[in-house]
Design an enzyme around this catalytic site. Structure first.
Site, PDB file in Angstrom:
ATOM      1  N   ASP A 173       1.362   3.610   4.307  1.00  0.00           N
ATOM      2  CA  ASP A 173       1.189   5.286   5.905  1.00  0.00           C
ATOM      3  C   ASP A 173       2.665   5.043   5.985  1.00  0.00           C
ATOM      4  OD1 ASP A 173       0.613   7.061   7.943  1.00  0.00           O
ATOM      5  OD2 ASP A 173      -1.637   6.504   7.819  1.00  0.00           O
ATOM      6  N   SER A 217      -2.392  12.468   7.961  1.00  0.00           N
ATOM      7  CA  SER A 217      -2.633  11.069   7.188  1.00  0.00           C
ATOM      8  C   SER A 217      -3.946  11.615   6.739  1.00  0.00           C
ATOM      9  CB  SER A 217      -2.793   9.771   7.813  1.00  0.00           C
ATOM     10  OG  SER A 217      -1.546   8.748   7.702  1.00  0.00           O
ATOM     11  N   HIS A 240       2.914  10.575   3.561  1.00  0.00           N
ATOM     12  CA  HIS A 240       3.630  11.085   4.274  1.00  0.00           C
ATOM     13  C   HIS A 240       4.722   9.902   4.572  1.00  0.00           C
ATOM     14  CE1 HIS A 240       2.761   9.929   7.955  1.00  0.00           C
ATOM     15  NE2 HIS A 240       1.313  10.150   7.760  1.00  0.00           N
TER      16      HIS A 240
END
Ligand SMILES: [Zn+2]
Length: 377
Positions: A33, A73, A295
């Protein structure tokens, strides 16, 4: 059984295996993440090398969501889990509320085992994108209900507070539902590392290591590699294969905190878990490993340091939020090459689902002889 029907059974089994594309039996998706190129670069130099370097295919992934160039997310996870872009904050459904089937659900439908392993809460946006369908990522009590109603074989992470009734200390629920009791009815449930190491290899395993978020790895958290290893051990019991998603959740939190040390330690923890997945994939030859991110976080740059001394002397952050920077993708195993190049995150999700869909259940010769062909086209 007549000779003719034995011949027919063997022949059709042979035909099925030879006509179907050679898809992997197992798929392990690792999501760092907030892991951009900067985070990967920092980890590489600070550690002097990475397990991930064993991957044979590399690519770059665009991460924009349906209503913004910079995603979160929830939408980032949804693209990877469903192959569809959605709006910020939305979990595995379209912006207007139509549920989108996830790769985990496809795997369950195919008779495979499934697992989610995270260092945040199990109801947090990224794992929720695989296991639930809700309009807003903060609907964690509802996400917990959907997880408890599902048939997921392995759940490891934090977030126990969303599974216990409001009467219990620390509960984050506003009702009396005891979802932990529901899970205990069908899974072995552990609450610390000692219990996890003693649990053996149950058919189904849940581990809640924190009420909400887990501590940092630098504060003594159970390692992601340990959780990943146990998850694979449990899931690999299914002859039809498995789908496992492992998230290095706190790389993102290091980015939000603009803390290079936090990023590096969480990246090292994540990388060791990838190593466990690659060891398993290299041994069996029938497991696809995909490592990517939802991302980038922080607009993180490495501006100076020493390769030999493994130090990062000058780093910079452009933001304490997410950025639109492309993220890395690394892959290993059967069909890894279809994830190479410059692709969009929704395309990664589509290809993951295709891999799970195409996967043929292996036919044991004895089953073929008795006509019990279990292959799923
Ligand atoms: Zn974030």
């Amino acid at each position: 059984m007549r000779v003719q029907s034995i011949f027919r059974a063997v022949f059709s089994a042979f035909l099925l295996v030879s006509l179907c594309p050679a898809a992997p039996k197992n798929v392990i998706l690792f999501i760092g993440d907030g892991m951009g190129i900067g985070q990967l670069t920092a980890a590489k130099y600070a550690n002097g090398g990475l397990e991930m370097e064993r991957c044979t295919v590399g690519g770059l992934v665009t991460t924009h969501c349906s209503n913004d160039m910079v995603t979160d997310s929830a939408a980032g996870g949804t693209a990877l889990s469903t192959g569809h872009k959605t709006s910020k904050g939305t979990i595995a459904q379209t912006p207007d509320g139509t549920p989108l089937e996830t790769v985990l659900e496809v795997a369950e439908d195919k008779g495979k085992s499934t697992g989610l392993v995270v260092t945040c809460g199990i109801t947090h946006a990224t794992p929720a994108s695989f296991s639930a369908h809700v309009a807003k990522r903060n609907m964690e009590p509802q996400i917990a209900e959907q997880i408890a109603a599902k048939d997921i074989e392995v759940l490891l992470g934090g977030g126990r507070a969303f599974f216990i009734p409001r009467s219990e200390k620390g509960s984050k629920r506003k009702d009396d539902k005891d979802l932990l009791a529901v899970l205990k009815g069908k899974m072995t449930v552990v609450t610390n590392e000692t219990e996890l190491m003693k649990v053996g290899t149950p058919q189904r395993l849940a581990g809640f290591f924190a009420e909400v978020a887990m501590p940092k790895v630098s504060e003594g958290r159970i390692s992601l590699a340990t959780m990943t290893s146990k998850a694979i051990e449990v899931l690999a019991q299914n002859k039809a294969g498995f789908f496992l998603m492992v998230e290095g959740s706190q790389i993102d939190w290091g980015g939000h905190a603009n803390d290079a040390g936090y990023i590096v330690s969480e990246m090292a923890d994540f990388d060791k878990a990838v190593g466990v997945g690659l060891d398993f994939a290299q041994k069996g030859g029938d497991t696809l490993v995909v490592v990517t991110a939802d991302h980038e976080t922080g607009g993180f740059s490495i501006l100076g340091g020493s390769v030999d001394a493994r130090t990062l002397d000058q780093t910079a952050f452009a933001t304490n939020h997410h950025s639109a920077a492309m993220v890395p993708l690394l892959a290993f195993g059967p069909d890894a090459e279809i994830f190479g190049g410059l692709i969009d995150n929704a395309e990664v999700g589509k290809r993951l689902i295709e891999q799970v869909q195409a996967s043929v259940r292996m036919v044991a010769p004895s089953d073929a002889m008795t006509g019990k062909i279990q292959s799923v086209p």
